[in-house]
Each structure stands twice: as C-alpha cells, then as structure tokens.
Motif scaffolding. Sequence first.
Motif, mmCIF file in Angstrom:
data_model
loop_
_atom_site.group_PDB
_atom_site.id
_atom_site.type_symbol
_atom_site.label_atom_id
_atom_site.label_comp_id
_atom_site.label_asym_id
_atom_site.label_seq_id
_atom_site.Cartn_x
_atom_site.Cartn_y
_atom_site.Cartn_z
ATOM 1 N N PHE A 146 0.929 -1.310 -0.085
ATOM 2 C CA PHE A 146 0.012 -0.094 -0.165
ATOM 3 C C PHE A 146 1.022 1.243 -0.081
ATOM 4 C CE2 PHE A 146 -3.384 -2.562 2.312
ATOM 5 C CZ PHE A 146 -4.061 -2.906 1.407
ATOM 6 N N LEU A 147 0.345 2.185 -0.844
ATOM 7 C CA LEU A 147 1.146 3.366 -0.779
ATOM 8 C C LEU A 147 0.393 4.749 -0.086
ATOM 9 C CD1 LEU A 147 2.916 3.645 -4.366
ATOM 10 C CD2 LEU A 147 3.956 3.969 -2.104
ATOM 11 N N ASP A 148 0.619 4.933 1.214
ATOM 12 C CA ASP A 148 -0.048 6.119 1.702
ATOM 13 C C ASP A 148 -1.393 6.347 1.745
ATOM 14 O OD1 ASP A 148 0.616 8.704 2.850
ATOM 15 O OD2 ASP A 148 0.197 9.678 0.958
ATOM 16 N N VAL A 149 -2.116 5.171 2.396
ATOM 17 C CA VAL A 149 -3.500 4.721 2.155
ATOM 18 C C VAL A 149 -4.183 5.420 3.282
ATOM 19 C CG1 VAL A 149 -5.047 3.058 2.701
ATOM 20 C CG2 VAL A 149 -3.073 2.530 1.105
ATOM 21 N N ASP A 150 -5.012 5.935 2.993
ATOM 22 C CA ASP A 150 -6.053 6.658 3.978
ATOM 23 C C ASP A 150 -7.125 5.748 4.568
ATOM 24 O OD1 ASP A 150 -7.244 9.151 5.305
ATOM 25 O OD2 ASP A 150 -8.963 8.401 4.003
ATOM 26 N N ARG A 151 -7.620 4.915 3.585
ATOM 27 C CA ARG A 151 -8.790 3.820 4.282
ATOM 28 C C ARG A 151 -8.876 2.779 2.921
ATOM 29 N NH1 ARG A 151 -11.543 8.194 2.730
ATOM 30 N NH2 ARG A 151 -13.478 7.733 1.309
ATOM 31 N N VAL A 152 -9.451 1.809 3.505
ATOM 32 C CA VAL A 152 -9.682 0.577 2.458
ATOM 33 C C VAL A 152 -10.984 0.150 2.964
ATOM 34 C CG1 VAL A 152 -9.271 -1.740 1.848
ATOM 35 C CG2 VAL A 152 -7.657 -0.391 2.366
ATOM 36 N N GLU A 153 -11.886 0.404 1.848
ATOM 37 C CA GLU A 153 -13.543 -0.078 2.310
ATOM 38 C C GLU A 153 -13.608 -1.459 1.235
ATOM 39 O OE1 GLU A 153 -15.989 3.119 1.071
ATOM 40 O OE2 GLU A 153 -14.866 4.463 1.855
ATOM 41 N N VAL A 154 -14.086 -2.461 2.033
ATOM 42 C CA VAL A 154 -14.269 -3.879 1.446
ATOM 43 C C VAL A 154 -15.945 -3.953 1.290
ATOM 44 C CG1 VAL A 154 -13.982 -6.454 1.672
ATOM 45 C CG2 VAL A 154 -12.408 -4.660 2.479
ATOM 46 N N LEU A 155 -16.419 -3.825 0.121
ATOM 47 C CA LEU A 155 -17.766 -3.753 -0.073
ATOM 48 C C LEU A 155 -18.263 -5.324 -0.314
ATOM 49 C CD1 LEU A 155 -16.774 -0.926 -0.595
ATOM 50 C CD2 LEU A 155 -19.142 -0.684 -1.809
ATOM 51 N N ARG A 156 -19.133 -5.921 0.380
ATOM 52 C CA ARG A 156 -19.437 -7.399 0.060
ATOM 53 C C ARG A 156 -20.848 -7.338 -0.912
ATOM 54 N NH1 ARG A 156 -17.324 -7.161 5.447
ATOM 55 N NH2 ARG A 156 -19.390 -7.305 6.309
ATOM 56 N N GLY A 157 -20.798 -8.145 -1.847
ATOM 57 C CA GLY A 157 -21.869 -8.429 -2.575
ATOM 58 C C GLY A 157 -21.670 -7.653 -3.970
ATOM 59 N N ALA A 171 -16.202 -5.288 -4.038
ATOM 60 C CA ALA A 171 -15.180 -4.330 -4.406
ATOM 61 C C ALA A 171 -14.265 -4.161 -3.133
ATOM 62 C CB ALA A 171 -15.984 -3.037 -4.915
ATOM 63 N N VAL A 172 -13.059 -3.884 -3.615
ATOM 64 C CA VAL A 172 -11.957 -3.281 -2.615
ATOM 65 C C VAL A 172 -11.593 -2.096 -3.148
ATOM 66 C CG1 VAL A 172 -9.672 -3.802 -1.638
ATOM 67 C CG2 VAL A 172 -11.266 -5.594 -2.217
ATOM 68 N N ASP A 173 -11.951 -0.878 -2.384
ATOM 69 C CA ASP A 173 -12.135 0.420 -2.588
ATOM 70 C C ASP A 173 -10.988 0.941 -1.775
ATOM 71 O OD1 ASP A 173 -12.202 2.716 -3.593
ATOM 72 O OD2 ASP A 173 -14.811 3.201 -3.163
ATOM 73 N N ILE A 174 -9.958 1.282 -2.332
ATOM 74 C CA ILE A 174 -8.606 1.871 -1.709
ATOM 75 C C ILE A 174 -8.584 3.577 -1.986
ATOM 76 C CG2 ILE A 174 -6.181 1.854 -1.507
ATOM 77 C CD1 ILE A 174 -6.155 -1.108 -2.385
ATOM 78 N N THR A 175 -8.559 4.134 -1.092
ATOM 79 C CA THR A 175 -8.236 5.519 -0.984
ATOM 80 C C THR A 175 -7.160 6.177 -0.382
ATOM 81 O OG1 THR A 175 -10.791 5.971 -0.801
ATOM 82 C CG2 THR A 175 -9.520 7.765 -0.425
ATOM 83 N N THR A 176 -6.158 6.682 -1.188
ATOM 84 C CA THR A 176 -5.084 7.107 -0.791
ATOM 85 C C THR A 176 -5.304 8.570 -0.148
ATOM 86 O OG1 THR A 176 -4.314 8.192 -2.805
ATOM 87 C CG2 THR A 176 -3.900 5.861 -2.545
#
Length: 816
Positions: A146-157, A171-176
């Motif tokens: 991970f590069l300078d990650v603010d948060r990771v949201e794991v959405l199921r379904g 979906a795996v939604d990565i926000t830096t």
Amino acid sequence: MPNSKLLLIGVAPLALVAAAPAMAASADAAPQAATAATTSAAADEGDGGIILVTARHRAETSQAVPISLSVLSGEHIDRTGSFNIGRIQQLTPTLQFYSQNPRNTSLNIRGLGSPLGLTNDGIEQGVGIYVDDVYYARVASATFDFLDVDRVEVLRGPQGTLYGKNTTAGAVDITTRAPTFDFSARAEASVGNYGFNQFKGAVSGPLSDKVAVRFALSSTNRNGTVYNQATGHSINGQNNIGGRAQVLWKPSDSVKFTLSGDWSRQNPECCGLVYARVGTTQRAANRQYAQLASTLGYTVPSTNPFDRIADLDTPLRALNESGGLSLKAEIDTGLGKVTSITGWRFWHWDPSSDRDYLGLPITTVSQNPSQQHQYSEEVRLAHEGKRIDFTVGAFGFYQQVRTQGLQVQGSAASKWLLKPTTSASACYNTNCLDGLTSTNNIALDNASAALYGQLTWKVTDKLSIQPGLRLNYDWKSGHYNSTVTNAAGNSVQFSANNTAAELDQLSQLAPEQFDARYSAWNFSYDVTASYAVTRDIHTYGSYAHTFKSGGVNLNGVPADSSGAPLLQYATVLPEAVDHFEAGVKTQFLGRRVTFNLDAYRTEIHNYQASVNNGQQSALRGYVANAGLVRVQGFEWDLSVRPSSRINAYFNGAYNDAKYVRFTNAPCPPELSGGSSGATASPAGTAGGVSPTSCDISGQRLPGVSKLTLSYGAEGNLPASVFGKSGEVYAGVDGSYRSAFSSNPSPSAYTWVDGYTLTNFRIGFRTDHGFDIYGWVRNAFGTNYFEQLSVASGNTGLIVGQLGDPRTYGATVRASF
C-alpha cells in the motif's frame, strides 16, 4: 467491436475543464468534504463511533449505508503491519487472497470472484479493485505494498449499479491520502528478523493558494523464509519499491482536479513451493511418486514441509512492475457533483518458476512473461436532495494483454512422465522428451462499456427505497498459438504418420492454434429497502440480479485425437447471479458499542470453474461452466470502546459455499491417472480405472472456510518518557479460519487444516505524532499452509505454499 480503442482518453476531463467556470458560477455553496475515517475494524478512541465512507460516492457514515462493508483506516493498517491486501484478509473475515505468485493470484469475497489456482487472461475477476476510483484489471497489480493509504473499504456483494466495472462478488475500494494545503509529512521505518526492513514516507503541501502536491515512497525488503538447497539461497522473500505523486489544482471551492502518477516494482527470488505430502493416485504403481523417485535416485531434502527446505533447480524470478497515470475532475454543480476519472495503467510480468517443484530436471524452463496496458474512463453525477438522491454514470474500458510462454522439458522428463516400456526405440528409453520445447504466443483485446445508476427515494425520514440499473456491453478477442519443437529444433506436429516417439512427445506438449471471440449485452438490476428504526439502529434488505461477463480461454483448450482444438471450449458463458441480503446495523451505550449483522444467499448459474481435460493425455487447465453454485451465510462486526483507553473488536463470518450441480467436473488426484473402463475403481487404487469426469455436486467450493474470525484489542495508559507526554499502549490482533479445500475438485490430499494467527504490539506514542513500538506476528509460531497444489504429472505429489513463520521487529513513526 473494432480494434481501435474504445476510449478517447482525456476528452471528458477537458470538457469538464471548459465547463468548470460556468458550472461553478451557478453551483450552490458545496459543503466541505468530509474528513476521512480515522477508524478501522477496531474503531480507535476519540472518533465517537463515527466512520465516514464514500462507498456510494458521497460522504456518509458507514452505519447509515445499506451495504455490508468493512472499513479499515490507514492508521489501523499501519499499526497492524497489514501493508498489502494479502495481510488485510486477517482483518476482514470474508476476504480471501491466494497468491502462488503475483500473476497466479485470486481475490475472492465470500468465496466468489475468480477460479482458484488458475490464471486466465480472458476471464474477468469478480471482485473489483479500485484505487482512487481507478479500476485495476489485474489482481497482480494489487499484490504491491500500500502507498500512503487513507482507508480501505471492502464492499461485499454485487456492486454493478454503483461502480464502473461490473463486480458480482464485491469491491475493494482503496483511497490514498490526498494533497493538503497545509504542510504535513510522515515517515515510518521498521526493522525485523529475516533481514526485514521497511521505509514509508510522505510529504504534502501547497505550491500556491490553488495548487497542492503530495509525494509518497515505500520500500520493503526481507530475506526468504524457505531455504533452497539447490542454490544455497533463501527464497520467497520481499523486494518491493514504489512511489506516488499527486498534484491538486483547486481553482474554486466547487472545482478541483487531481493528477496522480504511481510506479511499483517487486523483484524477489520467488516463488517456490515445498514438498507437502504424497497420496496414491490411480496411476500404475511404477508411475507413482515413490517408485519414480527411486528409479531416478532422488530423495526430497525433507518430508517435513515446515523444515522450510526446497531443492528447486530452476532459477526463480518474479519481476512484477506496475504503474499508471490518472486525472480526476470533481465539480460541484447545482444539480450535484460531476466526477470524471481518466486512467491509464500498465502491468509487466517477467517470471521464471520450477514447475515440477523438485530438484529433478523434469521441466527446466517455465516462463510466461506478460504485458498489459489498460485505459478507462468513468463519468458520473451524484445528486443529494431532500427526498431523492441518485448516482448515474458511464464507464468505458479497453485492455490489451500480450503473453509469451516458454516451457522446456529436461533429461528426467521421459522417465517421470511416460509409461515404462521394453521397446529400445521408445521415447521412454531414448529420452526423447529431453529438450522438448513449447513456445506460446497469447493475445487478448478486451473492451467494455456501461451505463449504470442508483436512485434513493426517501419515502419517509426513516424508510428509503433504492433501485439500481446497469446496461453493459463486453467484447473480447483472443488468440492462442502454441508451437512445439524437439531438441534438434524440428517442429513436432500431429499427422497421420506420427511415430511412437512423436506421439509420446505430443502427449506432453501439444501444438495448438485458435482464435476466440466473445461479445454480449447484459442488463442487471438491484433494489434495496432500508429503514432507520432509531438514530442508531438501521436495517436493510436487498435483491440483485446481475452477471459476470463471459470470456475466452487463453491457456489452451482440449483437442481431438488429431490435435485439432475443440472450439466449443474456447469461450465461456457469463455467470447469472441472484443475490439476496438482509442486515441490521446498531450502536448503543452512547455509541460505545457497534454491532452489525447481515445474512446473504447467492445463487450462480453457469459458474466459471477451473477444470482440466483429465481424460486427455496432454493435460490442459481451462475454465468451463458449472451448472449451479450456492453461497450462503452470515457475518457480524462487533467493536467496543468502553473508554478512550480501551477498544476491542470481534468480527466473523459463517459461509456455506458449495457446488449445487457440477456433474462433469475434473476428478481429484485420487481418482485420476488410471485406465479407461466402464466401472471406476475405488479412490487411490494404483493401476485402477478412472472415470472421465466426476460429479462433485454438493461439495465445497475451493478456498472457502466455513468459519473465519478476526479479533483484537488495544489498551493504553498515560505516560511521560524523556519529558514527552503521551501514552504507553499494548495491542493484540488475531485471526482464525477453519479448514478449506485447496483444489477445484475437493481432494482428501489438498485440504488445508484450520489455523489461528496471533500478533502483538507494545509501544509508546506522544500527542504530537511520534510513535515507537515493538511487534511480533504469528507470535506462537503456527505452522500453516496458505495453499496446497497437485503437482503436474499426477504422481501423487502434493506441494504447498507456506505461511510466514514467526516474525518480530520494531517500528518508529513520526508525523507533523
């Protein structure tokens, strides 16, 4: 679909630039963007139990979103040492990540996503990976740090009516972290055993009152955890480096543009599997592992896999490089926020592996370098109103993949792979597999376009109805060409006059050439109803009818007796998915306790499964459609914060995932390798009769544990060290998963036993951004496999990918 690119990259952002002044002039004063979450699966102290997410492309609390999701803050990711997706699966019970090497990587949610153990360029992934809203088409590009990650949201379904690329499993939604107009910097350095060293740093600040920049770097190195006796080197280490640069231009409060570029490289001596065990197949006794090893005078260096010794005699390489550029434009208008995301990415893969997994010259070269370029454009409008919210968007995507395969058989191949014979001229005795070479050229052009949208109708202040629609077009064009030559460089082909030796050669490496095309329109929809019982109790229920795109097989397909490819296997039908879900999200005791619970059921017709032509002599792995798969279960997330000094979490999932109907599946190794006959012998009968296929209806999907848990706690006390006020803290994080099948068709030989991993940390942090702590991962030295695989040749050899042993070290972090 023409060969020209689907997208005119940059047109949409330029149009937004031109329109920005007019739009901004008429826009209502937009509220300030919500601050990113500082919490995680274990909500940290001081957040009031509120976690802000952007899963629906607008800032809202995670408790109010009628979606089953997990949120991991950058802080929690850093503190737990979860610096890549492979490690965050220990914090998110329904995320499964398997990676024998970066290319052979599967990322699944609730057991769904992509076939385990087989990489096929022409098949879509079912879990979408997004980094700052840019879709990543290859899971391999998600194996980086991970590069300078603010948060990771794991959405199921399913998320196809909410995100640009259709995703049926989640979906795996990565926000830096974004550039800031206040100067800030952060740096982190870690050292540990196995020569581990890691550095992460970032700096951000203004260039003017309208332009800000941010730069981030990351470097990770670690010696291998397996000793390769053949070379005297440790293998399966880490050698990663990456960087990201961002420029933010904010001409007004309602208009901003972010230009981002990133580059990452991995170059370890990797990836080797070790001897795990041997089982009996239905080959003749003299063609089973023990007899073959004796005939060749071979002894494996250790029959205990956790001695961590291999003897791989082929050079190992796993050079993995990825990067790209993106331009994100965001404009607040009177109607809503218009967002455009333009992306270009590349992925280059240059491997070398020991495909026979032994210190024997059976397969001496196995390489499949690959190059990918992708282009994407997404434009969406998100509106928030008193009674109606909506998001509508358009998405376009083009991908080009080129792969060059090379496989060379060695001097032990004939004795290992062929039947013994008394004929002096037979290939077994003349060693005619030595030097046999297969050269593959594989090409894929892949395009898709979609219109999607979700509407939220707030029927009352408590009740909302949320329908969603998606219209999607997919087009794929694939080319596969494999040529075979002998040691003298002469072509080996099927003909009416093949000699016995040539037939033996063709039974192992067969030439094949074909073109395959797939295209289809698909329409999908979903509807969600949510009801706020109170401010802190939210319920929801949803139904989704969606699909996973069909594709083309680009690993070769079965052939007839003359070597002609059976083109009915060249394309794969789309999956048809029906998904049901219901959940409740609650907070109580002054939001000191958060408890969320959801239940789900997913049925998939034409499930895309890994199979092989076990009835053919030249073994090929490919993807075909199983009749019906069903996945159902429930998940919970519990976090407790009784005070600012203590927080704890306990998350879990029960998942019952099985093939409901798969009557023509490949057989497991204990039922493979024997002769043909009307009645199959009992499993594991040496020299027995094998069925041409097996009915595995009712059996477990691979890679899915019935029960997975993640749990942890952290406590702190005020303290002063060297005149610096702060707090001393201690934390623990653990995970458990029950046994799972590691083979597409469940086998008695490839069940991975359940295991528990426990990590500890203890340290001191100040009120001003300084943190120093010691840590230990897998503190109790649990021996476990991440995956088991059936070695080629069906000799009964089972090889394993080992999980990390106990590791320990220290980290220093500072931010200001």
